[in-house]
Structures are given as C-alpha cells and as structure tokens.
Scaffold this motif. Structure first.
Motif, PDB file in Angstrom:
ATOM      1  N   LYS B  60       0.906  -1.193   0.031  1.00 40.60           N
ATOM      2  CA  LYS B  60       0.047   0.038  -0.012  1.00 40.60           C
ATOM      3  C   LYS B  60       1.019   1.357  -0.075  1.00 40.60           C
ATOM      4  N   PRO B  61       0.748   2.232  -1.056  1.00 36.89           N
ATOM      5  CA  PRO B  61       1.505   3.164  -1.029  1.00 36.89           C
ATOM      6  C   PRO B  61       1.481   4.200   0.186  1.00 36.89           C
ATOM      7  N   ASN B  63       1.820   8.370   1.513  1.00 35.82           N
ATOM      8  CA  ASN B  63       2.101   9.753   1.085  1.00 35.82           C
ATOM      9  C   ASN B  63       2.952  10.303   2.273  1.00 35.82           C
ATOM     10  N   ARG B  93       8.443   7.099  -6.377  1.00 33.30           N
ATOM     11  CA  ARG B  93       7.351   8.104  -6.190  1.00 33.30           C
ATOM     12  C   ARG B  93       6.528   8.387  -7.299  1.00 33.30           C
ATOM     13  N   CYS B  96      -0.262  10.688  -6.817  1.00 32.36           N
ATOM     14  CA  CYS B  96      -1.619   9.860  -6.530  1.00 32.36           C
ATOM     15  C   CYS B  96      -2.607  10.384  -7.524  1.00 32.36           C
ATOM     16  N   SER B  98      -5.609   9.568  -7.739  1.00 35.25           N
ATOM     17  CA  SER B  98      -7.012   9.890  -7.306  1.00 35.25           C
ATOM     18  C   SER B  98      -7.315  11.346  -6.455  1.00 35.25           C
ATOM     19  N   ASN B  99      -6.023  12.026  -6.307  1.00 32.66           N
ATOM     20  CA  ASN B  99      -5.820  13.293  -5.692  1.00 32.66           C
ATOM     21  C   ASN B  99      -4.455  13.767  -6.179  1.00 32.66           C
ATOM     22  N   ARG B 100      -4.428  14.561  -6.978  1.00 28.21           N
ATOM     23  CA  ARG B 100      -3.391  14.904  -7.693  1.00 28.21           C
ATOM     24  C   ARG B 100      -2.437  15.945  -6.614  1.00 28.21           C
ATOM     25  N   LYS B 102      -1.803  14.777  -3.900  1.00 31.67           N
ATOM     26  CA  LYS B 102      -0.752  13.971  -2.844  1.00 31.67           C
ATOM     27  C   LYS B 102       0.018  13.302  -4.036  1.00 31.67           C
ATOM     28  N   GLU B 104       2.402   9.282  -4.183  1.00 32.76           N
ATOM     29  CA  GLU B 104       2.286   7.661  -3.453  1.00 32.76           C
ATOM     30  C   GLU B 104       3.831   7.308  -3.652  1.00 32.76           C
TER      31      GLU B 104
END
Lengths: 148, 148
Positions: B60-61, B63, B93, B96, B98-100, B102, B104
């Motif tokens: 699981k990445p 943040n 890295r 993310c 789904s939420n740029r 953030k 991962e």
DNA sequence: ATACAATAATTGTATATACAAATGTATTTT
DNA sequence: AAAATACATTTGTATATACAATTATTGTAT
C-alpha cells in the motif's frame, strides 16, 4: 507518552525495540522543548552548552579540545560552532601565546548577560519537562542509564 | 556510563539536570551505534526509519503526511528525505491518481533487499546496546518514559 | 640542524535539517 | 462559475553537522 499512538502503528513492538524508540521519542521531546526556549536567543542547544562550559571556566580560557571533551553532544566541527558564537558577540578567540597551535576562547560579558537570561528560561523548561517525575524516579532513571 | 566523567566536570550536578544530561548521553550513544551500522549502507537513521515504514505498508503506497505521522523523529522536509531514497534506488514516487496533490511512495525490491540486510545488523546493534539491561529493567524504563 | 611525526585547529565539501514562501490541486463559499 | 480557502507537496534559503584534507606549529629522533 504512548509509543504506538505517536508512531501510529497497530503492530506489537518487541520490548527491546520499543524501549529504544521510546527513548528517542522522549529525547526528541526534550530537545524540542529546549530548542523552543533557545530560539528567541538565536542559539542552538549545542551553542548554549558551549557557552555554559565557557562560563564554567571562570575566566580561564578554553581551547577547542577542552570544549569538545566537555560537550554533552560531541561534534566534529567545534571551530564553526565557536565561529557562530563569536559572530553573535557571545565569545571571542585568540591564538594561544604559549602554544600557537592552540586557541583561547572566552565568553564575553554580553555572552554572560544573555546566558543568564537563557538559564532562567531553560530551568523553567527543565522543570516543566520533569513535572511528572518524582525524585525517586529520577534516581531510578539515573541508575538505569548507568547500565548503558 | 558516568555523567561527570564523560563531560569532565568536578561540580555536583543537580539531580534534575543530571538526569536530562544522562538522557542525552545515552541517546547519543544509541544514535552513534545505529549510525555506524547504517553508514556502510549509506542511509541515515531517519532514512532507515522511512524504509521500514514503507515496507510495513505491505505494498500500500504511503504519502508524505503518512510518513511524517509515523516517523520516530519527525522532520520538516520529508520530501528531500524521500528524494535521497529515490536517488539510491530504494523507493519510488508517483503522483496519486485519485488526488493529484498527494504523492504515492513505495519501497523498491532493491530497497527491500538492502533493508533486510540492514535489519539484521541493526538488531545486532540493538542487542549490544541493551546487553546489560534485563527485561524487568526494560519494563521499568518504558513505564518511566511514559511519564514524560 | 634537518627530517619526521604528532598535535591543534581550520577549511572544503557534502549531507541533513528547519522554516518560510511558493506551487499546484481540490474543496467550499458566495 | 468565480473567488476564496484549504490541502499536500515542493522549492529556496539558511544553518547544522560529518568527515576528510590541509595548514600551521611544536616536539622528537637521527
């Protein structure tokens, strides 16, 4: 201070590792508290430590190796730490006349003046850090630390 | 570990201050031992800590804020710490999806491989650091640290 | 007296860390 | 929908620290 909560883990940490992590967490807390106190005076904890050593010399100048010996956290560049103190007017440095390889470092009266104020604040911080620890517990800690 | 001997002072140190100095001395010793172990792998203790957190994520990445929450010694520039891990090939890295805002972060298989070797060495160091401390004393330390 | 080694501090360089400002993205308010 | 706010990270900048190489001085051996 709960280790698992602070580092947000659900896993069971082995007692040995937990103790060391716990150790570091408390140490960080202490360092942050002291750093906060010293910040308005624009000195680091190490610089404060050196100022105290210099004052403790009672006029007798210190050279770099003396400082290094006595510092709580020894470090590999005391020259530059002293540079900063000199820059701030809290210390001065001359070449040692009897041995020109050495250097003589003294606290200035300005340094003493500011240090006095820092001392008061630091003592308050110390009290606050230890507010939940009894004398008996302090003694316990000291004797446990002796084993390291 | 004798405080007065280490910081070479003849003065009597008040119990409160002595405990805190003692604390720092032991902490320095622990940090140095760990740093020595990690040096051949070219990672700092904080970088090691982050690698362990990443591995603990089990794929699981993580943040940056997750890392910051879980680090033993929090610090104000986790971006750059991760930069170093990426540079060494131990982590990667991506933004993310789904939420740029953030990011991962994952440990690489190379990172896992090296971390495994570090773990062994670090456990040895831990054992050596605690060699004179009994289980009962470890428990005592933990409960005393809880009071801070 | 000269060469060599030891001592003490400084300097160069790289990394680590702190903090504030800036950037880019998402959410909320009007 | 536009503006304002909040969020997550990055970047700039300054200081701190580590370590190795260098400089300067003193002490020792030949």
């Amino acid at each position: 201070m709960n280790v698992e909560k602070i580092i947000k883990t659900e896993k069971e940490i082995p007692l040995e590792s937990r103790t060391i992590i716990h150790f570091m967490l408390v140490n960080n807390k202490i360092n942050e508290a002291f750093a906060d106190i010293l910040k308005p005076y624009d000195v680091s904890l190490q610089q404060f430590n050196v100022l105290r050593i210099l004052r403790g010399q009672n006029g007798k100048p210190a050279n770099l190796s003396t400082l290094n010996e006595r510092m709580v956290t020894k470090m590999s560049n005391t020259t530059r730490l002293v540079d900063k103190l000199i820059l701030k007017g809290f210390a001065n440095r001359i070449v040692c006349p009897s041995n020109r390889r050495k250097v003589e470092i003294n606290i200035t009266s300005e340094g003493k003046k500011v240090l006095k104020r820092m001392d008061t604040a630091m003592q308050k911080a110390e009290k606050s850090i230890l507010k939940n620890i009894s004398t008996k517990e302090l003694e316990q800690l000291n004797s446990l630390f002796n084993k390291f």
